[in-house]
Design an enzyme around this catalytic site. Sequence first.
Site, mmCIF file in Angstrom:
data_model
loop_
_atom_site.group_PDB
_atom_site.id
_atom_site.type_symbol
_atom_site.label_atom_id
_atom_site.label_comp_id
_atom_site.label_asym_id
_atom_site.label_seq_id
_atom_site.Cartn_x
_atom_site.Cartn_y
_atom_site.Cartn_z
ATOM 1 N N CYS A 179 0.815 -1.207 0.000
ATOM 2 C CA CYS A 179 0.000 0.000 0.000
ATOM 3 C C CYS A 179 0.855 1.266 0.000
ATOM 4 O O CYS A 179 2.005 1.254 0.443
ATOM 5 C CB CYS A 179 -0.858 0.018 1.250
ATOM 6 N N ARG A 187 4.745 0.384 -6.119
ATOM 7 C CA ARG A 187 4.779 -0.443 -4.909
ATOM 8 C C ARG A 187 3.878 -1.658 -5.032
ATOM 9 O O ARG A 187 3.994 -2.594 -4.249
ATOM 10 C CB ARG A 187 4.336 0.387 -3.692
ATOM 11 N N TRP A 193 -3.022 -2.684 -1.455
ATOM 12 C CA TRP A 193 -2.620 -4.041 -1.844
ATOM 13 C C TRP A 193 -3.320 -4.948 -0.841
ATOM 14 O O TRP A 193 -2.989 -4.949 0.346
ATOM 15 C CB TRP A 193 -1.105 -4.176 -1.757
ATOM 16 N N ASN A 197 -1.481 1.987 5.988
ATOM 17 C CA ASN A 197 -0.583 0.915 5.524
ATOM 18 C C ASN A 197 -0.259 0.045 6.734
ATOM 19 O O ASN A 197 0.007 0.585 7.813
ATOM 20 C CB ASN A 197 0.739 1.482 4.996
ATOM 21 N N GLY A 198 -0.211 -1.273 6.536
ATOM 22 C CA GLY A 198 0.116 -2.165 7.648
ATOM 23 C C GLY A 198 -1.078 -3.037 7.990
ATOM 24 O O GLY A 198 -2.040 -3.135 7.219
ATOM 25 N N GLU A 236 18.643 -16.417 -8.939
ATOM 26 C CA GLU A 236 18.072 -15.082 -9.118
ATOM 27 C C GLU A 236 17.432 -14.941 -10.505
ATOM 28 O O GLU A 236 16.337 -14.390 -10.648
ATOM 29 C CB GLU A 236 19.162 -14.018 -8.889
ATOM 30 N N LYS A 290 13.566 -13.902 -11.467
ATOM 31 C CA LYS A 290 13.249 -12.755 -12.344
ATOM 32 C C LYS A 290 12.316 -13.187 -13.459
ATOM 33 O O LYS A 290 11.335 -12.517 -13.765
ATOM 34 C CB LYS A 290 14.563 -12.199 -12.900
ATOM 35 N N GLU A 323 8.780 -13.881 -11.961
ATOM 36 C CA GLU A 323 7.966 -12.774 -11.464
ATOM 37 C C GLU A 323 7.488 -11.839 -12.561
ATOM 38 O O GLU A 323 6.384 -11.318 -12.461
ATOM 39 C CB GLU A 323 8.631 -12.020 -10.306
ATOM 40 N N HIS A 342 19.023 -36.270 -10.296
ATOM 41 C CA HIS A 342 18.555 -36.951 -9.078
ATOM 42 C C HIS A 342 17.039 -36.833 -8.923
ATOM 43 O O HIS A 342 16.523 -36.928 -7.815
ATOM 44 C CB HIS A 342 19.295 -36.409 -7.854
ATOM 45 N N LYS A 397 6.282 -3.886 -4.345
ATOM 46 C CA LYS A 397 7.708 -3.546 -4.351
ATOM 47 C C LYS A 397 8.314 -3.724 -2.965
ATOM 48 O O LYS A 397 9.382 -4.283 -2.810
ATOM 49 C CB LYS A 397 7.883 -2.101 -4.830
HETATM 50 O O1 M6R Z 1 13.368 -4.301 -0.427
HETATM 51 P P1 M6R Z 1 13.990 -5.659 -0.227
HETATM 52 O O2 M6R Z 1 15.269 -5.810 -0.954
HETATM 53 O O3 M6R Z 1 14.106 -6.028 1.219
HETATM 54 O O4 M6R Z 1 12.959 -6.658 -0.878
HETATM 55 C C1 M6R Z 1 13.134 -8.038 -0.805
HETATM 56 C C2 M6R Z 1 12.246 -8.764 -1.771
HETATM 57 O O5 M6R Z 1 10.897 -8.521 -1.481
HETATM 58 C C3 M6R Z 1 12.526 -8.354 -3.219
HETATM 59 O O6 M6R Z 1 13.859 -8.558 -3.566
HETATM 60 C C4 M6R Z 1 11.626 -9.149 -4.191
HETATM 61 O O7 M6R Z 1 11.998 -10.491 -4.195
HETATM 62 C C5 M6R Z 1 11.699 -8.554 -5.603
HETATM 63 N N1 M6R Z 1 10.396 -8.454 -6.162
HETATM 64 C C6 M6R Z 1 12.511 -9.364 -6.538
HETATM 65 O O8 M6R Z 1 12.580 -8.818 -7.805
#
Ligand code: M6R
Length: 613
Positions: free
Chosen positions: A2, A27, A78, A102-103, A487, A491, A494, A510, A608
């Site tokens: 949010c 976000r 969100w 937010n929260g 990683e 990517k 997502e 395996h 985000k």
């Molecule tokens: O702000 P942060 O680096 O703590 O966030 C951690 C993860 O939420 C963040 O890296 C998330 O996995 C991304 N969407 C990856 O692209």
Amino acid sequence: MCGIIGCVGGEKALDVLSSGLHALEYRGYDSAGVSFFNESSEIITVKATGKIVNLDEKLGKMSESEKRSSCGIGHTRWATHGEPTERNAHPHGNERVRIVHNGIIENYRALAENLTAKGYTFTSETDTETAALTIDYCYKTNGGDAVKAISEARALFDGSYAMGIIFADRPGEIYSIRKDNPLIIGIGEGKNFIASDITAILPYTKDYIRLEENEIAILTPDLVKVIDENGNTCDKKIEKALWDVKSAQRGGYDHFMLKEIHEEPEVIEKTLAPRIGANGLPAFSDENFDIKRLAKARRIIITACGTAMHAGFMAKYFIEKYARIPVNVEIASEMRYADMIIDENDAVIVISQSGETADTLAALRLAKEKGAFVTSIVNVVGSTIARESNATIYTWAGPEIAVASTKAYVVQSALMVLLSLGLALERNTMDEQKVRVLTEKLRYALPKDVSKILAMQDEIFDAVGYLSDKTDMFCLGRGIDYYAMIEASLKIKEVSYIHSEAYAAGELKHGTISLIEKGTPVIVLSTDESVRQKMVGNIREVMSRGAYVISITTPDAQIDAVSERVINLPSESGEFLPIAAATVLQLMAYRAAIIKGCDVDCPRNLAKSVTVE
Ligand code: M6R
């Protein structure tokens, strides 16, 4: 997650709310709304589900005079409690009070029961509505004293919150509180702001103050007053944002993700240069950070979430290799409940782009409680993680707006290599000249290789065409290349929604090799020539079962012979090439998302900055 924006002052508060909400889009959200005082000092609330343009459209139907306002609050939601419907969108409240939040208010059910007993009814499924009505109740019972009411309500809340509050009988005033959720107060001329994120107010001001936990802020057009929990007025320091408006705009690129990938060479230099001395050796002079203390650790525990945790794998590889300190990488959301053995002989490093990730913050607090010294690697200056750590080293990546983290990962990884070289020097595990040579390579050759890769963008995009109708794929590597592929796989998933599994190439047989069938895409990363032969063998294993192999490698005839497509990497950066290779894989993920028509900067269901557990 949010986002919050609020503005008091001027005649166009609604424009500020709208531009602020657009700035907060990155976000992640699924509905949006605003509440503002109109010219007759009535509160008007407008909400819409889906994108902010839907809200803009509704507001666009109002006349200019209907929209004239000098005070209002806005929110991107969100969904956590209740579906992403208009009814559940913020602001919430009744005819006397409206709030954005937010929260999560954890004890909202108990609060709701109390309120129901007092005659209140609810129109949404949200925890936020119970918070709004609790404030309303306290406002009534305190004879309309806003500060007393908020302070009394706050004492009833369990959970985390950042809130913007307006009262119908107080037009021209915004109130705000926060706990475990970020919120800043922007200081303008004849206008003041609240925002969950500096990027929302950058077009209006760079001056801001931080609201600490349990403080209540009162904003009017010309005054910001902050009151602490004992009712005393606080003297707050005005800080200056280091980011400018341009750095948070797309700047000619189609998407933030692409822009941010292209910024990588520059931000590597920005992050590394201030930490390299005139003698060419790592020299960390970051506030509170003492490398000697870290060098003495019996063990280093790195904790983080998502991409930041994957940078932790890179760190593990280099710290163990150069400085010979054992490193554990722990998922922050697991560590907080794992009853881990940590004590004052351990050093904990937390990595976070936003500096606000709830799980990472909780792991940090736990580590401190157990006596460990915590160093954070953070991109957002003054964020909660930065402030609560014993020491902080900032990555200077600038604002990262795309939900998918790209440049932050590359600089986190590069910075961790520099740190491991610094540790090697401290612990005498490597001679000074070797450290100097590697430091130079990291500083100059790594960004050079990344630039060369960016120049290969068309070739990289072309190789991705094959993925356009695929739903499942694999990413393989060995050693550090495997870490890089974990990683890469995240990517791809997502942003393009292709299901992808990262596998250590030798582990596939395996069990998981049963999933390889004719046409299954397999992306292979092979920068480590010491295991090249093994990698070629692993490629043969999947090829002979019908896989379509795209190899990313330093030039090699054997790899050419066993792959359908090959992307040859530049190789000046040597052992740091897996970090440069991230750029190739990020470009591939980006292109796959574009081909599949995905919303690349705001992938579905993602936020985000994940500020709830
Ligand atoms: O702000 P942060 O680096 O703590 O966030 C951690 C993860 O939420 C963040 O890296 C998330 O996995 C991304 N969407 C990856 O692209």
